[in-house]
Write a protein that holds these residues in place. Structure first.
Motif, PDB file in Angstrom:
ATOM      1  N   GLU A  11       0.806  -1.223   0.000  1.00  0.00           N
ATOM      2  CA  GLU A  11       0.000   0.000   0.000  1.00  0.00           C
ATOM      3  C   GLU A  11       0.841   1.275   0.000  1.00  0.00           C
ATOM      4  O   GLU A  11       0.495   2.237  -0.695  1.00  0.00           O
ATOM      5  N   VAL A  47      -6.450   5.656  -0.436  1.00  0.00           N
ATOM      6  CA  VAL A  47      -7.661   5.060   0.134  1.00  0.00           C
ATOM      7  C   VAL A  47      -7.762   5.240   1.646  1.00  0.00           C
ATOM      8  O   VAL A  47      -8.850   5.175   2.200  1.00  0.00           O
ATOM      9  N   SER A  48      -6.645   5.486   2.325  1.00  0.00           N
ATOM     10  CA  SER A  48      -6.653   5.658   3.775  1.00  0.00           C
ATOM     11  C   SER A  48      -5.468   6.511   4.200  1.00  0.00           C
ATOM     12  O   SER A  48      -4.347   6.302   3.735  1.00  0.00           O
TER      13      SER A  48
END
Length: 64
Positions: A11, A47-48
């Motif tokens: 990520e 996304v985060s």
């Protein structure tokens, strides 16, 4: 940006890959708050924010 690897599925690496193509990303900025604010309002590819937090922590450790 040093974490870019277009073959990785990590990520944090994916965040770095996407930030590379974000022409407005403040690449020279070092302030956490300013970077965080930019990402919250402009980075649809993140996304985060916990991914950014991990990346920023890795950056700080590298700079020590």
């Amino acid at each position: 940006m040093t974490l870019r690897d277009h073959n990785s599925t990590d990520e944090v690496v994916q965040f770095a890959n996407n930030a590379e193509f974000d022409s407005s990303f403040p690449r020279q900025e070092q302030d956490y708050e300013k970077l965080s604010e930019y990402l919250e309002f402009n980075a649809t590819y993140l996304v985060s924010m916990t991914i950014f937090d991990r990346a920023y922590q890795m950056y700080q450790e590298k700079m020590m």
